[in-house]
Design a protein around this motif. Structure first.
Motif, PDB file in Angstrom:
ATOM      1  N   CYS A 114       0.854  -1.188   0.000  1.00  0.00           N
ATOM      2  CA  CYS A 114       0.000   0.000   0.000  1.00  0.00           C
ATOM      3  C   CYS A 114       0.891   1.239   0.000  1.00  0.00           C
ATOM      4  O   CYS A 114       1.728   1.391   0.892  1.00  0.00           O
ATOM      5  CB  CYS A 114      -0.909  -0.002   1.223  1.00  0.00           C
ATOM      6  N   PRO A 115       0.725   2.122  -0.985  1.00  0.00           N
ATOM      7  CA  PRO A 115       1.551   3.329  -1.034  1.00  0.00           C
ATOM      8  C   PRO A 115       1.068   4.379  -0.040  1.00  0.00           C
ATOM      9  O   PRO A 115       0.062   4.191   0.661  1.00  0.00           O
ATOM     10  CB  PRO A 115       1.344   3.830  -2.474  1.00  0.00           C
ATOM     11  N   GLY A 116       1.782   5.497  -0.018  1.00  0.00           N
ATOM     12  CA  GLY A 116       1.313   6.655   0.725  1.00  0.00           C
ATOM     13  C   GLY A 116       0.306   7.432  -0.099  1.00  0.00           C
ATOM     14  O   GLY A 116      -0.236   6.926  -1.089  1.00  0.00           O
ATOM     15  N   ASP A 117       0.052   8.668   0.286  1.00  0.00           N
ATOM     16  CA  ASP A 117      -0.934   9.467  -0.440  1.00  0.00           C
ATOM     17  C   ASP A 117      -0.307  10.510  -1.368  1.00  0.00           C
ATOM     18  O   ASP A 117      -1.014  11.233  -2.064  1.00  0.00           O
ATOM     19  CB  ASP A 117      -1.905  10.147   0.535  1.00  0.00           C
ATOM     20  N   PRO A 124       1.967   4.463   4.763  1.00  0.00           N
ATOM     21  CA  PRO A 124       0.912   4.036   3.824  1.00  0.00           C
ATOM     22  C   PRO A 124      -0.421   4.692   4.162  1.00  0.00           C
ATOM     23  O   PRO A 124      -0.684   5.047   5.311  1.00  0.00           O
ATOM     24  CB  PRO A 124       0.845   2.522   4.037  1.00  0.00           C
ATOM     25  N   ASN A 125      -1.249   4.843   3.131  1.00  0.00           N
ATOM     26  CA  ASN A 125      -2.590   5.401   3.308  1.00  0.00           C
ATOM     27  C   ASN A 125      -3.564   4.452   2.614  1.00  0.00           C
ATOM     28  O   ASN A 125      -3.502   4.258   1.395  1.00  0.00           O
ATOM     29  CB  ASN A 125      -2.680   6.798   2.685  1.00  0.00           C
ATOM     30  N   TRP A 126      -4.466   3.859   3.403  1.00  0.00           N
ATOM     31  CA  TRP A 126      -5.419   2.866   2.883  1.00  0.00           C
ATOM     32  C   TRP A 126      -6.805   3.489   2.814  1.00  0.00           C
ATOM     33  O   TRP A 126      -7.544   3.461   3.795  1.00  0.00           O
ATOM     34  CB  TRP A 126      -5.419   1.622   3.771  1.00  0.00           C
ATOM     35  N   PRO A 127      -7.198   4.064   1.679  1.00  0.00           N
ATOM     36  CA  PRO A 127      -8.534   4.677   1.570  1.00  0.00           C
ATOM     37  C   PRO A 127      -9.620   3.600   1.583  1.00  0.00           C
ATOM     38  O   PRO A 127      -9.546   2.624   0.835  1.00  0.00           O
ATOM     39  CB  PRO A 127      -8.497   5.388   0.214  1.00  0.00           C
ATOM     40  N   ILE A 128     -10.637   3.798   2.430  1.00  0.00           N
ATOM     41  CA  ILE A 128     -11.720   2.805   2.510  1.00  0.00           C
ATOM     42  C   ILE A 128     -13.094   3.444   2.366  1.00  0.00           C
ATOM     43  O   ILE A 128     -14.109   2.808   2.625  1.00  0.00           O
ATOM     44  CB  ILE A 128     -11.654   2.006   3.828  1.00  0.00           C
ATOM     45  N   ALA A 129     -13.150   4.725   1.947  1.00  0.00           N
ATOM     46  CA  ALA A 129     -14.435   5.393   1.746  1.00  0.00           C
ATOM     47  C   ALA A 129     -14.325   6.306   0.518  1.00  0.00           C
ATOM     48  O   ALA A 129     -13.264   6.880   0.269  1.00  0.00           O
ATOM     49  CB  ALA A 129     -14.831   6.204   2.978  1.00  0.00           C
ATOM     50  N   GLU A 168      -2.229 -12.048  -1.185  1.00  0.00           N
ATOM     51  CA  GLU A 168      -3.178 -12.291  -0.108  1.00  0.00           C
ATOM     52  C   GLU A 168      -4.076 -11.067   0.054  1.00  0.00           C
ATOM     53  O   GLU A 168      -3.587  -9.944   0.210  1.00  0.00           O
ATOM     54  CB  GLU A 168      -2.440 -12.595   1.190  1.00  0.00           C
ATOM     55  N   LEU A 169      -5.385 -11.296   0.005  1.00  0.00           N
ATOM     56  CA  LEU A 169      -6.358 -10.205   0.084  1.00  0.00           C
ATOM     57  C   LEU A 169      -6.524  -9.814   1.546  1.00  0.00           C
ATOM     58  O   LEU A 169      -7.322 -10.393   2.279  1.00  0.00           O
ATOM     59  CB  LEU A 169      -7.689 -10.647  -0.526  1.00  0.00           C
ATOM     60  N   HIS A 170      -5.787  -8.808   1.954  1.00  0.00           N
ATOM     61  CA  HIS A 170      -5.635  -8.482   3.370  1.00  0.00           C
ATOM     62  C   HIS A 170      -5.928  -7.008   3.592  1.00  0.00           C
ATOM     63  O   HIS A 170      -5.419  -6.143   2.866  1.00  0.00           O
ATOM     64  CB  HIS A 170      -4.191  -8.802   3.795  1.00  0.00           C
ATOM     65  N   GLY A 171      -6.750  -6.695   4.581  1.00  0.00           N
ATOM     66  CA  GLY A 171      -7.024  -5.311   4.916  1.00  0.00           C
ATOM     67  C   GLY A 171      -5.747  -4.538   5.208  1.00  0.00           C
ATOM     68  O   GLY A 171      -4.778  -5.083   5.740  1.00  0.00           O
ATOM     69  N   GLY A 172      -5.749  -3.258   4.852  1.00  0.00           N
ATOM     70  CA  GLY A 172      -4.572  -2.438   5.041  1.00  0.00           C
ATOM     71  C   GLY A 172      -3.693  -2.371   3.814  1.00  0.00           C
ATOM     72  O   GLY A 172      -2.755  -1.561   3.748  1.00  0.00           O
ATOM     73  N   PHE A 173      -3.977  -3.235   2.821  1.00  0.00           N
ATOM     74  CA  PHE A 173      -3.216  -3.247   1.575  1.00  0.00           C
ATOM     75  C   PHE A 173      -4.151  -2.941   0.407  1.00  0.00           C
ATOM     76  O   PHE A 173      -5.363  -3.160   0.483  1.00  0.00           O
ATOM     77  CB  PHE A 173      -2.525  -4.596   1.380  1.00  0.00           C
ATOM     78  N   SER A 174      -3.584  -2.458  -0.667  1.00  0.00           N
ATOM     79  CA  SER A 174      -4.386  -1.957  -1.785  1.00  0.00           C
ATOM     80  C   SER A 174      -5.250  -3.037  -2.416  1.00  0.00           C
ATOM     81  O   SER A 174      -6.376  -2.784  -2.834  1.00  0.00           O
ATOM     82  CB  SER A 174      -3.469  -1.318  -2.835  1.00  0.00           C
ATOM     83  N   VAL A 175      -4.723  -4.251  -2.510  1.00  0.00           N
ATOM     84  CA  VAL A 175      -5.510  -5.390  -3.003  1.00  0.00           C
ATOM     85  C   VAL A 175      -5.993  -6.171  -1.792  1.00  0.00           C
ATOM     86  O   VAL A 175      -5.211  -6.829  -1.104  1.00  0.00           O
ATOM     87  CB  VAL A 175      -4.667  -6.274  -3.936  1.00  0.00           C
ATOM     88  N   HIS A 176      -7.292  -6.062  -1.508  1.00  0.00           N
ATOM     89  CA  HIS A 176      -7.846  -6.640  -0.288  1.00  0.00           C
ATOM     90  C   HIS A 176      -9.184  -7.329  -0.509  1.00  0.00           C
ATOM     91  O   HIS A 176      -9.760  -7.876   0.444  1.00  0.00           O
ATOM     92  CB  HIS A 176      -8.019  -5.550   0.765  1.00  0.00           C
ATOM     93  N   SER A 177      -9.692  -7.341  -1.732  1.00  0.00           N
ATOM     94  CA  SER A 177     -11.010  -7.895  -2.049  1.00  0.00           C
ATOM     95  C   SER A 177     -10.958  -8.545  -3.429  1.00  0.00           C
ATOM     96  O   SER A 177     -10.021  -8.303  -4.208  1.00  0.00           O
ATOM     97  CB  SER A 177     -12.049  -6.772  -2.058  1.00  0.00           C
ATOM     98  N   PRO A 178     -11.954  -9.362  -3.776  1.00  0.00           N
ATOM     99  CA  PRO A 178     -11.986  -9.905  -5.137  1.00  0.00           C
ATOM    100  C   PRO A 178     -11.953  -8.820  -6.207  1.00  0.00           C
ATOM    101  O   PRO A 178     -11.254  -8.956  -7.220  1.00  0.00           O
ATOM    102  CB  PRO A 178     -13.300 -10.696  -5.165  1.00  0.00           C
ATOM    103  N   ALA A 179     -12.677  -7.723  -5.994  1.00  0.00           N
ATOM    104  CA  ALA A 179     -12.725  -6.663  -7.006  1.00  0.00           C
ATOM    105  C   ALA A 179     -11.369  -6.010  -7.225  1.00  0.00           C
ATOM    106  O   ALA A 179     -10.964  -5.761  -8.366  1.00  0.00           O
ATOM    107  CB  ALA A 179     -13.756  -5.605  -6.600  1.00  0.00           C
ATOM    108  N   THR A 180     -10.644  -5.732  -6.123  1.00  0.00           N
ATOM    109  CA  THR A 180      -9.346  -5.078  -6.290  1.00  0.00           C
ATOM    110  C   THR A 180      -8.325  -6.035  -6.901  1.00  0.00           C
ATOM    111  O   THR A 180      -7.458  -5.617  -7.671  1.00  0.00           O
ATOM    112  CB  THR A 180      -8.829  -4.527  -4.944  1.00  0.00           C
TER     113      THR A 180
END
Length: 322
Positions: A114-117, A124-129, A168-180
């Protein structure tokens, strides 16, 4: 399918001790850490790449127990905004791909990072909204400037070495869901796929069976972790699923990792195994033990016992009733 284990939980044992232990449990495969968060207790990455005799001895140690290596794992953050952290994790990923190729190991597991902003960010900055709109701008910049370019390059390197990348689809990282995952795979190539861990689907509110169908139909499941999650029906209303409390505060957390069968019953796990077979996954189910209520030996042993009941091992036969 084959049953395996992520050997990081046996880091206090030597490789030979670990191999003997898991072979005695009747396992078929081992997933070995090469660096990053999992560490490299069982794999001297630089030493194996530099010395052919060490490489052959390492391979012989695994082969002699009738075990295969399902994956080499080097979970880290190669997109970390602090360049020294990113460079170190990137180097481990590239070396791990090289070692996997030499050993004939099909999969390298890691995180997307996960990169920064912005370019000069420190963390790192994990946008979730999606709103306020600042988050959309950050997300666009991350994917266009960092995530897609990096993983396109790594995907190409992996393909050239006949290796697949299991993110690994893991929260806190940019790829965390099937869609990502599918978004990145479309941009970076088919070498990129999932190391699908249902424990991280449950706490995000994603049904792992449906995740298997979504990713499996796209041929995007490269590896599978067996780890469970329990969600506390009271605490989740207090803290939400993005609970930031330490994993050690188990009595108060909204959710926690459990060994297989202690978060969801075996019918749920049987449904996942059946879904994996349905979408054509016939590789390793790798146990990952992170259960704070059980010792390593007990949690691992219970996971083995539970999965042995439901794993579908034999090749498909003809439908004689059709």
């Amino acid at each position: 399918m084959k049953l395996g284990v992520f050997s990081v939980l046996f880091s206090q044992k030597t490789l030979d001790e670990t191999l003997d232990y898991i072979a005695a449990k009747g396992l078929d495969a081992i997933e070995i850490g090469t660096g990053g968060y999992p560490g490299n207790a069982h794999c001297d990455l630089d030493g194996l790449l530099a010395d052919e005799s060490k490489l052959q001895a390492f391979k012989a140690a695994v082969d002699s127990r009738g075990i295969t290596i399902s994956a080499l794992s080097c979970h880290g953050n190669p997109l970390h905004p602090q360049k020294d952290i990113a460079s170190a994790d990137d180097a481990v990923i590239r070396k791990t791909i090289q070692l996997a190729s030499k050993l004939g190991v099909a999969v390298v597991n890691t995180f997307s990072g996960c990169p920064g902003d912005h370019e000069d960010a420190k963390y790192p900055n994990w946008p979730i909204a999606p709103w306020p709109n600042d988050f959309q701008e950050i997300l666009k910049w991350q994917w266009e400037e960092k995530i897609i370019p990096y993983w396109t390059e790594i995907g190409k390197l992996a393909a050239e070495n006949n290796v697949k990348i299991g993110l690994e689809l893991h929260g806190g990282f940019s790829v965390h869901s099937p869609a990502t995952l599918l978004r990145l795979r479309e941009a970076a190539g088919d070498a990129i796929g999932a190391n699908l861990d249902p424990s991280h689907m449950w706490w995000q509110g994603i049904d792992p069976v449906q995740a298997i169908h979504i990713l499996g139909r796209a041929g995007a499941i490269h590896h599978f972790h067996a780890k469970d999650t329990s969600i506390d029906p009271i605490n989740v209303n207090h803290h939400g699923v993005t609970d930031m409390q330490s994993y050690s505060l188990m009595l108060d957390r909204a959710w926690q990792f459990r060994t297989v069968g202690y978060g969801h019953d075996m019918k749920v796990w049987a449904d996942m195994i059946s879904a994996l077979r349905l979408v054509g996954y016939d590789y390793v189910v790798s146990i990952e033990h992170e259960d704070g209520l059980m010792s390593v030996d007990e949690g691992f042993t219970k996971a083995v016992q539970n999965l042995q009941q439901i794993l579908i091992r034999e090749p498909l036969g003809e439908m004689w009733w059709v």
